[in-house]
Scaffold this motif. Structure first.
Motif, PDB file in Angstrom:
ATOM      1  N   ASP A   1       1.523   9.960   6.315  1.00 27.51           N
ATOM      2  CA  ASP A   1       1.278  10.359   7.698  1.00 27.51           C
ATOM      3  C   ASP A   1       1.207  11.885   7.748  1.00 27.51           C
ATOM      4  O   ASP A   1       2.223  12.570   7.653  1.00 27.51           O
ATOM      5  CB  ASP A   1       2.416   9.848   8.594  1.00 27.51           C
ATOM      6  CG  ASP A   1       2.210  10.217  10.061  1.00 27.51           C
ATOM      7  OD1 ASP A   1       1.201  10.892  10.365  1.00 27.51           O
ATOM      8  OD2 ASP A   1       3.056   9.845  10.888  1.00 27.51           O
TER       9      ASP A   1
ATOM     10  N   ILE B   1      -2.874   8.565   9.567  1.00 31.81           N
ATOM     11  CA  ILE B   1      -2.375   7.746   8.464  1.00 31.81           C
ATOM     12  C   ILE B   1      -3.497   7.516   7.453  1.00 31.81           C
ATOM     13  O   ILE B   1      -4.608   7.140   7.822  1.00 31.81           O
ATOM     14  CB  ILE B   1      -1.859   6.385   8.962  1.00 31.81           C
ATOM     15  CG1 ILE B   1      -0.787   6.557  10.041  1.00 31.81           C
ATOM     16  CG2 ILE B   1      -1.337   5.546   7.799  1.00 31.81           C
ATOM     17  CD1 ILE B   1       0.528   7.078   9.558  1.00 31.81           C
ATOM     18  N   THR B   2      -3.194   7.729   6.181  1.00 28.96           N
ATOM     19  CA  THR B   2      -4.130   7.414   5.100  1.00 28.96           C
ATOM     20  C   THR B   2      -3.455   6.411   4.178  1.00 28.96           C
ATOM     21  O   THR B   2      -2.289   6.598   3.783  1.00 28.96           O
ATOM     22  CB  THR B   2      -4.506   8.672   4.298  1.00 28.96           C
ATOM     23  OG1 THR B   2      -5.008   9.662   5.197  1.00 28.96           O
ATOM     24  CG2 THR B   2      -5.574   8.352   3.259  1.00 28.96           C
ATOM     25  N   TYR B   3      -4.193   5.334   3.828  1.00 31.80           N
ATOM     26  CA  TYR B   3      -3.649   4.287   2.961  1.00 31.80           C
ATOM     27  C   TYR B   3      -4.289   4.372   1.568  1.00 31.80           C
ATOM     28  O   TYR B   3      -5.463   4.704   1.427  1.00 31.80           O
ATOM     29  CB  TYR B   3      -3.948   2.905   3.536  1.00 31.80           C
ATOM     30  CG  TYR B   3      -3.298   2.632   4.875  1.00 31.80           C
ATOM     31  CD1 TYR B   3      -1.969   2.243   4.957  1.00 31.80           C
ATOM     32  CD2 TYR B   3      -4.029   2.767   6.051  1.00 31.80           C
ATOM     33  CE1 TYR B   3      -1.374   1.996   6.185  1.00 31.80           C
ATOM     34  CE2 TYR B   3      -3.444   2.523   7.282  1.00 31.80           C
ATOM     35  CZ  TYR B   3      -2.117   2.135   7.346  1.00 31.80           C
ATOM     36  OH  TYR B   3      -1.541   1.900   8.570  1.00 31.80           O
ATOM     37  N   TYR B   4      -3.499   4.026   0.554  1.00 27.92           N
ATOM     38  CA  TYR B   4      -3.993   3.934  -0.819  1.00 27.92           C
ATOM     39  C   TYR B   4      -3.551   2.580  -1.360  1.00 27.92           C
ATOM     40  O   TYR B   4      -2.387   2.216  -1.291  1.00 27.92           O
ATOM     41  CB  TYR B   4      -3.419   5.065  -1.681  1.00 27.92           C
ATOM     42  CG  TYR B   4      -3.828   6.436  -1.190  1.00 27.92           C
ATOM     43  CD1 TYR B   4      -4.998   7.039  -1.629  1.00 27.92           C
ATOM     44  CD2 TYR B   4      -3.042   7.105  -0.239  1.00 27.92           C
ATOM     45  CE1 TYR B   4      -5.383   8.283  -1.143  1.00 27.92           C
ATOM     46  CE2 TYR B   4      -3.421   8.349   0.242  1.00 27.92           C
ATOM     47  CZ  TYR B   4      -4.590   8.929  -0.211  1.00 27.92           C
ATOM     48  OH  TYR B   4      -4.969  10.155   0.281  1.00 27.92           O
TER      49      TYR B   4
ATOM     50  N   THR C   1       4.162   0.466   2.237  1.00 30.76           N
ATOM     51  CA  THR C   1       4.119  -0.442   3.385  1.00 30.76           C
ATOM     52  C   THR C   1       3.309  -1.683   3.031  1.00 30.76           C
ATOM     53  O   THR C   1       2.441  -1.637   2.157  1.00 30.76           O
ATOM     54  CB  THR C   1       3.499   0.228   4.626  1.00 30.76           C
ATOM     55  OG1 THR C   1       3.582  -0.678   5.731  1.00 30.76           O
ATOM     56  CG2 THR C   1       2.041   0.590   4.399  1.00 30.76           C
TER      57      THR C   1
ATOM     58  N   TYR D   1       1.121   4.926   1.629  1.00 34.09           N
ATOM     59  CA  TYR D   1       0.485   5.621   2.760  1.00 34.09           C
ATOM     60  C   TYR D   1       1.154   6.969   2.996  1.00 34.09           C
ATOM     61  O   TYR D   1       2.274   7.233   2.540  1.00 34.09           O
ATOM     62  CB  TYR D   1       0.564   4.772   4.029  1.00 34.09           C
ATOM     63  CG  TYR D   1       1.908   4.776   4.719  1.00 34.09           C
ATOM     64  CD1 TYR D   1       2.168   5.650   5.782  1.00 34.09           C
ATOM     65  CD2 TYR D   1       2.927   3.918   4.317  1.00 34.09           C
ATOM     66  CE1 TYR D   1       3.395   5.661   6.421  1.00 34.09           C
ATOM     67  CE2 TYR D   1       4.157   3.923   4.954  1.00 34.09           C
ATOM     68  CZ  TYR D   1       4.393   4.795   6.001  1.00 34.09           C
ATOM     69  OH  TYR D   1       5.617   4.819   6.629  1.00 34.09           O
TER      70      TYR D   1
ATOM     71  N   TYR E   1       0.864  -1.184   0.000  1.00 33.25           N
ATOM     72  CA  TYR E   1       0.000   0.000   0.000  1.00 33.25           C
ATOM     73  C   TYR E   1       0.899   1.232   0.000  1.00 33.25           C
ATOM     74  O   TYR E   1       2.016   1.202   0.514  1.00 33.25           O
ATOM     75  CB  TYR E   1      -0.872   0.048   1.262  1.00 33.25           C
ATOM     76  CG  TYR E   1      -1.960  -0.998   1.335  1.00 33.25           C
ATOM     77  CD1 TYR E   1      -3.299  -0.652   1.194  1.00 33.25           C
ATOM     78  CD2 TYR E   1      -1.645  -2.336   1.552  1.00 33.25           C
ATOM     79  CE1 TYR E   1      -4.301  -1.612   1.275  1.00 33.25           C
ATOM     80  CE2 TYR E   1      -2.633  -3.309   1.626  1.00 33.25           C
ATOM     81  CZ  TYR E   1      -3.964  -2.937   1.489  1.00 33.25           C
ATOM     82  OH  TYR E   1      -4.954  -3.894   1.561  1.00 33.25           O
TER      83      TYR E   1
ATOM     84  N   PRO F   1      -3.078  -3.329   6.045  1.00 35.52           N
ATOM     85  CA  PRO F   1      -3.258  -1.918   6.418  1.00 35.52           C
ATOM     86  C   PRO F   1      -4.679  -1.394   6.261  1.00 35.52           C
ATOM     87  O   PRO F   1      -5.105  -0.514   6.994  1.00 35.52           O
ATOM     88  CB  PRO F   1      -2.315  -1.188   5.452  1.00 35.52           C
ATOM     89  CG  PRO F   1      -1.298  -2.199   5.071  1.00 35.52           C
ATOM     90  CD  PRO F   1      -2.036  -3.502   5.028  1.00 35.52           C
ATOM     91  N   HIS F   2      -5.420  -1.926   5.294  1.00 37.68           N
ATOM     92  CA  HIS F   2      -6.760  -1.374   5.040  1.00 37.68           C
ATOM     93  C   HIS F   2      -7.703  -2.503   4.651  1.00 37.68           C
ATOM     94  O   HIS F   2      -7.349  -3.393   3.882  1.00 37.68           O
ATOM     95  CB  HIS F   2      -6.696  -0.355   3.895  1.00 37.68           C
ATOM     96  CG  HIS F   2      -8.046   0.176   3.491  1.00 37.68           C
ATOM     97  ND1 HIS F   2      -8.663   1.215   4.134  1.00 37.68           N
ATOM     98  CD2 HIS F   2      -8.907  -0.219   2.513  1.00 37.68           C
ATOM     99  CE1 HIS F   2      -9.839   1.461   3.568  1.00 37.68           C
ATOM    100  NE2 HIS F   2     -10.002   0.601   2.580  1.00 37.68           N
TER     101      HIS F   2
END
Length: 598
Positions: free
Chosen positions: A109, A129-132, A120, A107, A105, A307-308
């Protein structure tokens, strides 16, 4: 077995069926062991399999001679244990999907003034934290493209320097380290990047222009790298015009079993757009079970460290244990997760898209793994060997004894999975036993492959089969060794042939046979890997021996120390008291002084 079944407890648990040789046939889970296992059988007028069961289960029951069970606290625990045992033990009548990869992913911060985008595969601690993603392929290329196009903080160390660097000079950074851009202005750029991660057209257009300019200026190597970056990013997503207006996050799973192989397709929708996709094949099996396939695919993909996880997971087919998997994932991630099979609307179209891709992938000719299929047919293996572990050990007159394991996965060497082992057994049989035993101990964390290849003959093959049987693991094994001429192998002279030792006997192939070449390639890589480790270790030990000799410690004393401690590292880590017990205080102090000098 009948008596065991009639006395099963009314408790959740996992049950295992074995054949007359003790080979594991099947692992299942139950809310009530008593009710579930009894449902497989009829008890009157004779004890026999229940004819209402599927053909797969009836085939399994016809071979079953023993049943064992493990009681757990809840149905959820049973589900997790069942999945773990299937991965670890590879039962004959359970399907085994080979898609256990952890996807990366991207990410960010945003708790800092000038954040960076990173890659990550695990959960990163932090409140902002935002994940894509996930990005099964092309994730690294997408991240590199972001830093190529947008003037962000290029390296983690940049802000620590406190002054602008080369990146500022070439306009790839706006100099936040000297306050040349405010956090508010920087945040606007971050907003643009976030948009380009999911809507990549603008990003690809900029990269295309850069590639063209590089080519015009005859900087062809850089242009080629840019071209590869564009191709990697372009392959992230299936072509799809399906958008969902409410900007929802969805994960879509479709699984199909074809005539020659099966396939899993995954689509990942973020904010109403499909941002990435992946697929993986599994071997065709007449024992295919849709419920097991979806259950295993979902539990494997949504590991504890993912992570998501989307709040809604779409599956192309409804499956029996969906509600239990839904409950387990909800508890695992601390949020309500739904598993649904939509019957209409845009979500139904997503399912249709995933199934269309399943059909297309199953129609494609096998570009890879053709040789693996041929090897499977030759050796009468229970599965096509997509993932292979090959073992070899190396030593010189008993010194610097080491073992090596190399891994071949889907047509390439998986070097991140290579393992080296420092061995302590004195003879080659004992060394191979130690090597294989240590690998078996790790099956719970790193599941067994499809095939083991051993450097050696019948004795090593028998050893491996014995160790696997004791561990309850179903795994194909072969050994490869030079035929003996005058009781010698003549490895280097080319006067003897390689023989393959299998369950069905010894196989001798022509030296030109491509199947033999493939197996030899596995063996040779394991030998190279083990011998390199041995040489490095031997060189290190020779230096240590020379040093100790110079200090007045003779060969007899060194032998006594090695026999007692096993390795030079153990000698160096021993205390004064331990060393004195083996030799005397004077020599003990010499060794401890040598350790301090190093």
């Amino acid at each position: 077995m009948k008596e065991t079944i009639q006395n099963l407890p009314d408790s959740p648990g996992v049950y295992q069926y074995f054949d007359k040789t003790g080979k594991l046939l099947y692992v299942g889970k139950a809310k009530s062991l008593k009710n579930r296992v009894k449902s497989y059988w009829r008890f009157t007028p004779l004890f026999r399999p229940n004819p209402d069961q599927s053909s797969r289960i009836l085939m399994m029951l016809s071979e079953a001679q023993k049943v064992e069970y493990i009681i757990v606290e809840s149905e959820e625990d049973a589900l997790i244990l069942e999945n773990s045992l299937i991965k670890q033990l590879k039962p004959k009548f359970n399907i085994l999907l080979r898609d256990d990869k952890t996807y990366p992913y991207i990410y960010i911060d945003e708790s800092v003034d000038y954040p960076r985008f990173e890659i990550t595969r695990k959960v990163v601690k932090g409140k902002e934290i935002t994940y894509y993603g996930p990005f099964p392929t092309g994730g690294r290329a997408l991240l590199d493209a972001i830093y190529e196009v947008y003037p962000l903080v290029q390296k983690k160390s940049c802000l620590k320097e406190g002054k602008v660097c080369l990146f500022y000079q070439i306009k790839k950074c706006l100099g936040p380290c000297e306050g040349k851009i405010t956090p508010e202005e920087y945040a606007k750029i971050i907003g643009e990047v976030k948009s380009s991660i999911t809507k990549r057209k603008k990003l690809l257009n900029v990269l295309g222009d850069k590639m063209t300019n590089l080519a015009i200026n005859e900087r062809f190597e850089e242009a080629a790298k840019m071209r590869d970056m564009i191709q990697s990013i372009s392959t992230l997503t299936l072509t799809s015009n399906i958008d969902i207006a409410d900007r929802v996050d969805l994960d879509i799973f479709a699984i199909k079993n074809g005539d020659e192989r099966g396939v899993i397709v995954k689509l990942f929708m973020r904010e109403g757009k499909v941002i990435s996709s992946s697929h993986s094949y599994f071997r065709h099996t007449h024992i295919y079970d849709e419920n097991e396939a979806y259950k295993q695919a979902l539990l494997e993909f949504y590991g504890v460290d993912v992570p998501h996880v989307s709040k809604q997971i779409l599956t192309a087919h409804p499956f029996e244990d969906a509600e239990q998997v839904e409950h387990t994932l909800s508890k695992r991630f601390g949020q309500r997760i739904e598993i649904i099979t939509p019957q209409r609307g845009p979500k139904k179209k997503l399912i249709e898209l995933a199934l269309q891709n399943c059909d297309e992938l199953l129609r494609k000719p096998k570009e890879k793994n053709i040789i693996e299929q041929k090897v499977a047919d030759l050796l009468d293996l229970s599965t096509i060997p997509y993932r292979i572990e090959t073992f070899d050990n190396s030593h010189m007159m008993g010194a610097a004894t080491v073992g090596g394991m190399v891994v071949w996965d889907e047509g390439i060497w998986d070097k991140s999975s290579y393992r080296r082992y420092e061995l302590h057994a004195k003879d080659e049989y004992g060394q191979m036993k130690e090597l294989l035993s240590r690998r078996i101990e790790k099956f719970a964390e790193e599941p067994a492959p499809d095939l083991w290849i051993l450097d050696g003959g019948q004795a090593n093959l028998n050893l491996a089969k014995k160790l696997l049987h004791e561990a309850g693991v179903n795994l194909d094994v072969i050994a490869i060794a030079k035929e003996k001429l005058d009781a010698k192998a003549h490895r280097a002279k080319g006067s003897s042939k390689d023989l393959l030792y299998t369950d069905g006997g010894v196989i001798e192939l022509k030296p030109t046979d491509e199947r033999l070449h493939w197996i030899q390639r596995q063996r040779d890589e394991a030998h190279r890997y083990a011998i390199t480790y041995h040489q490095n270790k031997k060189r290190k030990e020779d230096i240590q021996v020379s040093f100790l000799n110079q200090k007045g410690i003779g060969k007899a004393t060194l032998k006594k120390l090695i026999d007692y401690f096993g390795t030079f590292d153990s000698i160096q880590n021993a205390s004064l008291e331990e060393l004195t017990r083996v030799t005397n205080e004077k020599i003990a102090k010499i060794i401890l002084n040598q350790k301090e000098e190093q």
